[in-house]
Design an enzyme around this catalytic site. Sequence first.
Site, PDB file in Angstrom:
ATOM      1  N   GLU A 286     -14.890   4.661  -5.926  1.00 35.30           N
ATOM      2  CA  GLU A 286     -14.487   4.203  -4.595  1.00 35.30           C
ATOM      3  C   GLU A 286     -15.692   4.096  -3.666  1.00 35.30           C
ATOM      4  OE1 GLU A 286     -11.354   3.171  -3.558  1.00 35.30           O
ATOM      5  OE2 GLU A 286     -11.103   3.237  -5.726  1.00 35.30           O
ATOM      6  N   TRP A 289     -17.311   0.890  -4.504  1.00 32.46           N
ATOM      7  CA  TRP A 289     -16.599  -0.234  -3.884  1.00 32.46           C
ATOM      8  C   TRP A 289     -17.108  -0.443  -2.458  1.00 32.46           C
ATOM      9  CZ3 TRP A 289     -13.626  -4.241  -5.099  1.00 32.46           C
ATOM     10  CH2 TRP A 289     -12.917  -4.227  -6.297  1.00 32.46           C
ATOM     11  N   TRP A 318      -0.609 -21.100   5.875  1.00 29.35           N
ATOM     12  CA  TRP A 318      -0.063 -19.855   6.399  1.00 29.35           C
ATOM     13  C   TRP A 318       1.028 -20.156   7.420  1.00 29.35           C
ATOM     14  CZ3 TRP A 318      -1.730 -16.154   3.412  1.00 29.35           C
ATOM     15  CH2 TRP A 318      -3.023 -16.170   2.905  1.00 29.35           C
ATOM     16  N   ASN A 353      -4.774   4.627   1.442  1.00 27.13           N
ATOM     17  CA  ASN A 353      -5.324   3.430   0.816  1.00 27.13           C
ATOM     18  C   ASN A 353      -4.281   2.643   0.022  1.00 27.13           C
ATOM     19  OD1 ASN A 353      -7.702   1.748   0.126  1.00 27.13           O
ATOM     20  ND2 ASN A 353      -7.212   2.397  -1.955  1.00 27.13           N
ATOM     21  N   TRP A 371      -4.299 -13.692   6.589  1.00 29.52           N
ATOM     22  CA  TRP A 371      -4.901 -12.374   6.430  1.00 29.52           C
ATOM     23  C   TRP A 371      -5.773 -11.994   7.617  1.00 29.52           C
ATOM     24  CZ3 TRP A 371     -10.227 -12.325   6.468  1.00 29.52           C
ATOM     25  CH2 TRP A 371     -10.876 -13.542   6.179  1.00 29.52           C
ATOM     26  N   TRP A 394      -8.763  -6.718   2.885  1.00 31.13           N
ATOM     27  CA  TRP A 394      -7.785  -7.751   3.241  1.00 31.13           C
ATOM     28  C   TRP A 394      -7.926  -8.973   2.359  1.00 31.13           C
ATOM     29  CZ3 TRP A 394      -3.410  -8.219   5.827  1.00 31.13           C
ATOM     30  CH2 TRP A 394      -3.014  -7.139   6.624  1.00 31.13           C
TER      31      TRP A 394
END
Length: 488
Positions: A286, A289, A318, A353, A371, A394
Amino acid sequence: MTQLVWFRSDLRTRDNPALWHACKHIEEGVVGVVFVTRQQWLQHGLGERKIQLLENAMLALKSELASLNIPLLILPANTFADCNQTLQRLIIQLDIRSVSFNIEYEVNERRRDIEFGRWCREQQVELYKFHDQCVVPPGEVRTKQGQPFKVFTPFKRAWIQQAEDIMAAPLPQPGPCEKNIQAPLIALINAQASLSLNTDPITASADPLWPVSEEEAHLRLNNFAYERGIDYKKLRDFPAEDMTSRLSVYLSLGLISARQCLHVALDRNNGLFSGGKPGFDCWISELIWREFYRHLLVAFPQLCKHKAFKPETEQVCWRDSEADFQAWCEGRTGYPIVDAAQKQLLQEGWMHNRLRMISAMFLTKHLLIDWRKGEAFFNKWLLDADLASNNGGWQWSASTGADGVPYFRIFNPTTQSQRFDAEGQFIVRYLPELTPLPAAARHQPDSLQRQRCGYPQAVVEHKFARQRALDAFKQTLTAADAGDNNDE
């Protein structure tokens, strides 16, 4: 010669390369400066609660530096351009010949630093810049073809190879500066009329959920590492369990560094980045990341400009439904796990998370809302608001980003709820009106149960929403493929 340390998103005294470098020269004076850029923060979409935490952290840093006989000037500046102007005046008035700072990677921040660097060269002021947010500096992890990685797993392998070679113990807190050296400098600063500066334009206001100090950050790190980290992989996806580190807020404020976190994790993982204890292997992943998203931000600056990583997804149609968006924001979607997640965010300034993924995918796939609207909402309410990680998360959920989830993989929020909150314990913590329901019914109450509990009907049916999202993405990608063929 006076050394100046410009603090930014690194509001700590331990493992701070810029501060450590300045304090190496014990025969010279050291002064710190940090800017309260409220207007810039608001332009960047930060919420008032996050701004208050930033100010609390600045005052905590001022106190910590005072114990080292180092003054910290907390100065107001509306924008980054104002920072440069004020700093230039300060450098001249204090006859500063050396400035140290840790690099920030976002586009506006980098533009600010380029302008400041140009001025320093003209004035013959020495400038020392350090990579602090990343263990391996952005740009140094590349494919064999010399390109930035776009997929996490190969990035992780290459990152570990480099990190193993350069990983060093975090820097300690510098020793106190000699009072007899600092006294003239402090006297000059205290004579504010001579500097014509308004200092300390802020006041502390404690947040009971998020005490702000370096000590608190390290206490949370050690509590996680020695009490919960071993079971992190097994239990991290269950929001009712307190099994995550909750260090993201402290990382975003710069009260603790990624290197400090990694150092403790490696110590608990037999010195291994991978192949050790599953819990710490997972947590280290993590942290990587987090590095990945920062490397992407530097390699693809369009990510700082509200652009999708995958340009073809800019054409997704969208929906513009303000009613649905507000229902999501306020936790009124009629999907308990989504609504409980949103309530946690609004109440705590933080979200688990697993729930971030569920909530983000619900907005972008079930409601088919851009988004960027969700990213901005999270940025306002999250106390760990961080452009690289927030944008990366996102775009992952929306299937528009690097190594994002495939567009046809759409979470069923009810199934996710049943899997990761089987008894509905998390749900009723934030939706107490559902407490009377049996555990199994808390994930998807029927119409009568909703009426009795005063809980809203679902804003959209899952099967319909899923198909709508699939059709929208298929249409976009088909059109993009046709365009590519026409170009050929």
